[in-house]
Write a protein that holds these residues in place. Structure first.
Motif, PDB file in Angstrom:
ATOM      1  N   ILE A  42     -33.243  33.539  40.190  1.00  0.00           N
ATOM      2  CA  ILE A  42     -34.478  33.024  39.596  1.00  0.00           C
ATOM      3  C   ILE A  42     -34.473  33.390  38.121  1.00  0.00           C
ATOM      4  CG2 ILE A  42     -36.986  33.111  39.655  1.00  0.00           C
ATOM      5  CD1 ILE A  42     -36.787  33.996  42.567  1.00  0.00           C
ATOM      6  N   ALA A  43     -34.487  32.362  37.263  1.00  0.00           N
ATOM      7  CA  ALA A  43     -34.421  32.595  35.817  1.00  0.00           C
ATOM      8  C   ALA A  43     -35.571  31.883  35.135  1.00  0.00           C
ATOM      9  CB  ALA A  43     -33.097  32.107  35.256  1.00  0.00           C
ATOM     10  N   ALA A  44     -36.193  32.533  34.172  1.00  0.00           N
ATOM     11  CA  ALA A  44     -37.264  31.907  33.394  1.00  0.00           C
ATOM     12  C   ALA A  44     -36.735  30.695  32.636  1.00  0.00           C
ATOM     13  CB  ALA A  44     -37.854  32.931  32.432  1.00  0.00           C
ATOM     14  N   ALA A  45     -35.488  30.793  32.209  1.00  0.00           N
ATOM     15  CA  ALA A  45     -34.907  29.699  31.430  1.00  0.00           C
ATOM     16  C   ALA A  45     -34.808  28.413  32.240  1.00  0.00           C
ATOM     17  CB  ALA A  45     -33.528  30.111  30.924  1.00  0.00           C
ATOM     18  N   ASP A  46     -34.637  28.545  33.573  1.00  0.00           N
ATOM     19  CA  ASP A  46     -34.513  27.342  34.407  1.00  0.00           C
ATOM     20  C   ASP A  46     -35.793  26.512  34.397  1.00  0.00           C
ATOM     21  OD1 ASP A  46     -31.959  28.079  35.048  1.00  0.00           O
ATOM     22  OD2 ASP A  46     -32.479  28.987  36.978  1.00  0.00           O
ATOM     23  N   TYR A  47     -36.919  27.146  34.073  1.00  0.00           N
ATOM     24  CA  TYR A  47     -38.203  26.434  34.065  1.00  0.00           C
ATOM     25  C   TYR A  47     -38.768  26.319  32.656  1.00  0.00           C
ATOM     26  CZ  TYR A  47     -37.644  27.504  38.982  1.00  0.00           C
ATOM     27  OH  TYR A  47     -37.145  27.602  40.253  1.00  0.00           O
ATOM     28  N   GLY A  48     -37.962  26.646  31.659  1.00  0.00           N
ATOM     29  CA  GLY A  48     -38.376  26.515  30.273  1.00  0.00           C
ATOM     30  C   GLY A  48     -39.496  27.448  29.879  1.00  0.00           C
ATOM     31  N   LEU A  49     -39.672  28.531  30.620  1.00  0.00           N
ATOM     32  CA  LEU A  49     -40.778  29.437  30.313  1.00  0.00           C
ATOM     33  C   LEU A  49     -40.596  30.069  28.940  1.00  0.00           C
ATOM     34  CD1 LEU A  49     -41.369  31.238  33.733  1.00  0.00           C
ATOM     35  CD2 LEU A  49     -42.377  29.115  32.851  1.00  0.00           C
ATOM     36  N   ALA A  50     -41.688  30.085  28.191  1.00  0.00           N
ATOM     37  CA  ALA A  50     -41.684  30.684  26.864  1.00  0.00           C
ATOM     38  C   ALA A  50     -42.071  32.159  26.970  1.00  0.00           C
ATOM     39  CB  ALA A  50     -42.648  29.946  25.945  1.00  0.00           C
ATOM     40  N   ASP A  51     -41.579  32.936  26.013  1.00  0.00           N
ATOM     41  CA  ASP A  51     -41.836  34.380  25.978  1.00  0.00           C
ATOM     42  C   ASP A  51     -42.823  34.652  24.850  1.00  0.00           C
ATOM     43  OD1 ASP A  51     -41.777  37.094  26.092  1.00  0.00           O
ATOM     44  OD2 ASP A  51     -39.625  37.316  25.831  1.00  0.00           O
ATOM     45  N   ILE A  52     -44.053  35.054  25.226  1.00  0.00           N
ATOM     46  CA  ILE A  52     -45.108  35.301  24.240  1.00  0.00           C
ATOM     47  C   ILE A  52     -45.322  36.807  24.134  1.00  0.00           C
ATOM     48  CG2 ILE A  52     -47.484  34.799  23.550  1.00  0.00           C
ATOM     49  CD1 ILE A  52     -45.659  32.336  23.750  1.00  0.00           C
ATOM     50  N   ARG A  53     -45.250  37.317  22.900  1.00  0.00           N
ATOM     51  CA  ARG A  53     -45.459  38.751  22.666  1.00  0.00           C
ATOM     52  C   ARG A  53     -46.585  38.936  21.663  1.00  0.00           C
ATOM     53  NH1 ARG A  53     -40.087  41.561  23.725  1.00  0.00           N
ATOM     54  NH2 ARG A  53     -38.724  39.895  24.460  1.00  0.00           N
ATOM     55  N   LEU A  54     -47.174  40.095  21.666  1.00  0.00           N
ATOM     56  CA  LEU A  54     -48.296  40.402  20.789  1.00  0.00           C
ATOM     57  C   LEU A  54     -47.826  41.347  19.693  1.00  0.00           C
ATOM     58  CD1 LEU A  54     -51.301  39.578  20.824  1.00  0.00           C
ATOM     59  CD2 LEU A  54     -51.792  41.810  21.831  1.00  0.00           C
ATOM     60  N   SER A  55     -48.148  41.004  18.461  1.00  0.00           N
ATOM     61  CA  SER A  55     -47.790  41.846  17.325  1.00  0.00           C
ATOM     62  C   SER A  55     -48.688  43.084  17.288  1.00  0.00           C
ATOM     63  CB  SER A  55     -47.944  41.048  16.032  1.00  0.00           C
ATOM     64  OG  SER A  55     -47.796  41.896  14.909  1.00  0.00           O
ATOM     65  N   ASP A  56     -48.177  44.132  16.632  1.00  0.00           N
ATOM     66  CA  ASP A  56     -48.943  45.376  16.517  1.00  0.00           C
ATOM     67  C   ASP A  56     -50.187  45.221  15.644  1.00  0.00           C
ATOM     68  OD1 ASP A  56     -47.119  46.673  18.106  1.00  0.00           O
ATOM     69  OD2 ASP A  56     -45.981  47.524  16.429  1.00  0.00           O
ATOM     70  N   ASP A  57     -50.274  44.108  14.848  1.00  0.00           N
ATOM     71  CA  ASP A  57     -51.429  43.977  13.957  1.00  0.00           C
ATOM     72  C   ASP A  57     -52.628  43.318  14.636  1.00  0.00           C
ATOM     73  OD1 ASP A  57     -50.713  41.338  14.123  1.00  0.00           O
ATOM     74  OD2 ASP A  57     -50.578  40.992  11.951  1.00  0.00           O
ATOM     75  N   VAL A  58     -52.508  43.015  15.940  1.00  0.00           N
ATOM     76  CA  VAL A  58     -53.611  42.376  16.663  1.00  0.00           C
ATOM     77  C   VAL A  58     -54.439  43.451  17.342  1.00  0.00           C
ATOM     78  CG1 VAL A  58     -54.253  40.781  18.501  1.00  0.00           C
ATOM     79  CG2 VAL A  58     -52.302  40.269  17.008  1.00  0.00           C
ATOM     80  N   ILE A  59     -55.747  43.381  17.122  1.00  0.00           N
ATOM     81  CA  ILE A  59     -56.672  44.334  17.726  1.00  0.00           C
ATOM     82  C   ILE A  59     -57.337  43.658  18.927  1.00  0.00           C
ATOM     83  CG2 ILE A  59     -58.768  45.690  17.363  1.00  0.00           C
ATOM     84  CD1 ILE A  59     -58.012  45.744  14.377  1.00  0.00           C
ATOM     85  N   GLY A  60     -57.343  44.379  20.060  1.00  0.00           N
ATOM     86  CA  GLY A  60     -58.047  43.853  21.228  1.00  0.00           C
ATOM     87  C   GLY A  60     -57.240  42.825  21.983  1.00  0.00           C
ATOM     88  N   GLN A  61     -57.898  42.099  22.855  1.00  0.00           N
ATOM     89  CA  GLN A  61     -57.263  41.159  23.785  1.00  0.00           C
ATOM     90  C   GLN A  61     -57.282  39.742  23.228  1.00  0.00           C
ATOM     91  OE1 GLN A  61     -57.980  41.384  28.251  1.00  0.00           O
ATOM     92  NE2 GLN A  61     -59.276  39.661  27.721  1.00  0.00           N
ATOM     93  N   VAL A  62     -56.211  38.981  23.551  1.00  0.00           N
ATOM     94  CA  VAL A  62     -56.131  37.574  23.157  1.00  0.00           C
ATOM     95  C   VAL A  62     -55.983  36.741  24.418  1.00  0.00           C
ATOM     96  CG1 VAL A  62     -54.834  35.826  21.886  1.00  0.00           C
ATOM     97  CG2 VAL A  62     -55.108  38.129  20.932  1.00  0.00           C
ATOM     98  N   SER A  63     -56.847  35.753  24.584  1.00  0.00           N
ATOM     99  CA  SER A  63     -56.742  34.848  25.738  1.00  0.00           C
ATOM    100  C   SER A  63     -55.880  33.656  25.367  1.00  0.00           C
ATOM    101  CB  SER A  63     -58.130  34.366  26.173  1.00  0.00           C
ATOM    102  OG  SER A  63     -58.917  35.453  26.617  1.00  0.00           O
ATOM    103  N   ILE A  64     -54.991  33.281  26.351  1.00  0.00           N
ATOM    104  CA  ILE A  64     -54.150  32.098  26.151  1.00  0.00           C
ATOM    105  C   ILE A  64     -54.806  30.959  26.940  1.00  0.00           C
ATOM    106  CG2 ILE A  64     -51.852  31.128  26.456  1.00  0.00           C
ATOM    107  CD1 ILE A  64     -50.741  33.981  26.325  1.00  0.00           C
TER     108      ILE A  64
END
Length: 708
Positions: A567-589
């Motif tokens: 099972i690979a994320a690449a097989d389904y084109g899944l994107a990798d989303i990361r949060l930078s250290d300069d973001v305060i609090g939670q971010v909803s996608i």
């Protein structure tokens, strides 16, 4: 003639006897003193040369005036020289005071040329017509290849009136033999001295031989001799009855005895102590086991392990015994013999008996385990269910008393087995039709073996314990995600549990997947298992499945028998989303098309995998415009990408502090919280009072102060 002396003769009597012959006897004495290096040896912490010079000085000084004394010494001037022989004083030619001074200056150094020293003494003796006594004091044997015994005999054959006396000072058996021969060949006597007192006594006796006829003095004995009898097997100590102190120990019969002062003693055998024994001086005593009726115990070859010997009356263990390794002597009384798994009733041991402890006497059965058995088997007492013994490949035999037993294999307990006296039994799983079940290397997890009729789990099998012995019957094998159909296991058969036999597929997680993935049965909708980075392999039966990622569910997949699935994320084109250290609090996608929140991302969970599409990223006080996420994209969400400024309120400012901009919701900086906002002008309202406009720059970090 060979005599040993231990006590000095009374000097007053000697002086009286010497004066009786002063007028009638005129004899010369020539001393030969060993000055070799060995005389530096110590006797009772004092150098032998010091003792010898001290004792000889006293003897020479006390000789009658009618006796002329001389001195020869050897080995005192040159190391390793056989020619180092010096006539220090010739009888009749050297003042006695000078002789004593020269004696005091002798320092041991070299070798032991006894034979040549005797020849030199012969040359000196030819200068006098008086009878001459040679007195040789030595602590060792000839070391210059001479034959001093032959030399002594030669001097006696010549026309010289000579007698050669020899004093062996602290010598071993070899030196004693050679020095005794010199005295015998020289017509004199040999004296053995092992201490300073003994040397003093020996030279005093030599003095008697030289100047007068000896007077026999009867000395009452003060000691007795104690010996060990032939029937005693071990060492015996002689213990003072009054003080309890051990005087000495006798180790073997036939050897030298020990000297014991008169008194009351006990004989301490290894496992018995005698009643008090009165020792009378001048007597010989032999310690015999028979005198106390001591019996001999040994262990027969038919006993597998050590046997503890327990005195029945006191319940005291004396010792333990092994077959063919030792025999002990004990007092006649009642004993119990504690085998490993059986203790005998009391056995009366008669005086002087020779008793062999045998397993056969008590009917003990020999129990072995078949050499092919893989695991240990417990032997259970059928009357109480308690484990009595165990046999295994490491400890393949034991002994038990006759009786009813059950044999407990790892996954099976035998019916009751009656073991007869002295029977030999070999425990074998084949006797009970136990089947061998093995686990193949292709099985990754524990498999439960379940009785198909009762549905009870019999046992489990896994990689570290991959063999089981089970009774014949019908079983099902419960894998982690699969249960086999019933299998009938025949008596004595072998069966291999293999994933391949049931077509189990291997499912593993690729390195690009970092969160759990649920494996869901597409037909039933039920979750079969999950797979994660810490447990990245699973085995599942063939079928149709969907793989549920955290924020994505795959389309159905047909998994065929024995397939290998990654099972690979690449097989389904899944994107990798990361949060930078300069973001305060939670971010909803948020999915742009449906305006539905897909997931959240925050500092504590700063990475998500999402399918490609168009999304909004909702910060606490800002929602991004639509952003297209491409298949396999790796994106880092940063406040800087949206020019967000970070604002906060000084800690000194208490209460509500609002920032207002158009029709947007107010931003409250109450209690010093940091907020991330778009740049631009904001109206400031503090506790209901308008404070004016503040301009916030892009990517600025601003702490707002308020004058109180």
């Amino acid at each position: 003639m060979h005599r040993s002396f231990h006590l000095a003769l009374p000097l007053l009597a000697l002086g009286h006897m010497a004066s009786a012959q002063d007028a009638s006897t005129n004899a010369d004495v020539l001393f030969i003193l060993d000055g070799s290096g060995s005389m530096w040896g110590r006797v009772n912490e004092v150098e032998k040369i010091v003792i010898a010079k001290d004792v000889m000085s006293g003897l020479i000084d006390g000789l009658p005036e009618s006796v002329d004394a001389g001195l020869i010494t050897y080995g005192h001037r040159e190391r390793g020289s056989c020619a180092d022989i010096e006539v220090i004083a010739t009888p009749g030619q050297t003042d006695r005071a000078d002789l004593l001074a020269s004696l005091a200056g002798v320092t041991p150094l070299g070798k032991t040329p006894i034979s040549d020293s005797l020849l030199r003494a012969g040359e000196v003796m030819r200068q006098t017509e008086d009878p001459v006594s040679i007195v040789l004091v030595s602590d060792g044997i000839e070391s210059c290849e001479g034959d001093p015994c032959a030399t002594a005999a030669l001097l006696r054959e010549q026309d010289i009136d000579v007698r050669i006396h020899v004093v062996g000072f602290d010598v071993d058996a070899e030196a004693k033999e050679q020095l005794s021969c010199i005295a015998e060949a020289g017509g004199g006597e040999y004296y053995d001295a092992s201490s300073a007192d003994a040397l003093d006594a020996a030279l005093a006796d030599v003095r008697v031989s030289i100047v007068e006829e000896p007077v026999v003095t009867i000395v009452e004995p003060t000691i007795a001799n104690v010996f060990l009898g032939d029937d005693v097997l071990n060492a015996v100590s002689v213990v003072n009855e009054k003080t309890g102190e051990e005087l000495d120990t006798l180790y073997s019969s036939g050897g030298a005895g020990i000297e014991v002062p008169a008194g009351t003693y006990r004989y301490a055998f290894r496992h018995f102590t005698s009643p008090p024994v009165e020792i009378v001086a001048g007597q010989d005593y032999i310690i015999r086991a028979a005198d106390y009726g001591l019996a001999t115990l040994s262990v027969s070859e038919d006993v597998f392990f050590a046997v503890d010997i327990v005195e029945h009356a006191t319940d005291t263990q004396l010792t333990d015994l092994y077959a063919n390794r030792q025999r002990i002597q004990v007092a006649p009384t009642d004993y119990r013999f504690a085998f490993r798994h059986f203790t005998s009733p009391p056995v009366s041991i008669a005086p002087s008996a020779d008793y062999e402890i045998s397993a056969r006497t008590f009917g003990l059965a020999d129990i072995y385990i078949d050499e092919d058995e893989p695991y240990s088997v417990d032997i259970l007492d059928d009357t109480n269910g308690q484990q009595l013994a165990e046999v295994s490949a490491v400890s393949e035999r034991t002994q038990v008393p006759p009786g009813d037993y059950r044999f407990e294999f790892f996954d099976f307990t035998s019916p009751t087995v009656t073991i007869a006296p002295n029977e030999t039994v070999t425990i074998s799983s084949a006797d009970y039709g136990l089947a061998d079940v093995f686990l193949a290397d292709d099985v990754l997890f524990t498999v439960n073996i379940v009785n198909a009729e009762s549905a009870e789990r019999l046992t489990e099998i896994h990689r570290s314990f991959n063999r089981r012995q089970i009774p014949p019957g019908t079983y099902i094998f419960e894998f982690k995600n699969f249960t086999s159909p019933p299998l009938t296991v025949a008596p004595g058969s072998e069966h291999m549990i293999s994933a391949a036999n049931y077509g189990l597929a291997r499912v593993e997680l690729a390195d690009d997947v970092f969160l759990n993935v649920d494996i869901v049965d597409d037909v039933t909708g039920q979750k079969l298992d999950f797979i994660s980075g810490s447990s990245s392999v699973r085995q599942i039966p063939a079928g149709r499945y969907r793989f549920e990622f955290s924020n994505f569910t795959s389309p159905p997949m047909d998994v065929v028998a024995n397939a290998d699935i990654t099972i690979a994320a690449a097989d389904y084109g899944l994107a990798d989303i990361r949060l930078s250290d300069d973001v305060i609090g939670q971010v909803s996608i948020i999915i742009d098309e449906t305006d539905r929140r897909l997931t959240n991302i925050s500092r504590s969970s700063s990475r998500r995998q999402i399918p490609p599409g168009t999304y909004h990223f909702a910060f606490a006080d800002f929602v991004s415009p639509p952003i297209v996420i491409a298949p396999g994209e790796q994106r880092v969400l940063s406040a800087a990408d949206f020019n967000l400024a970070t604002v906060s309120l000084s800690e000194r400012v208490r209460g509500d502090f609002l920032l207002l901009q158009g029709d947007q919701d107010p931003i409250n900086l109450k209690n010093g919280r940091e907020r991330q906002i778009l740049p631009g002008p904001y109206a400031m309202v503090y506790q209901g009072e308008e404070l004016g406009i503040i301009n916030i720059d892009a990517n600025e970090t601003r702490m707002i102060e308020v004058s109180q």
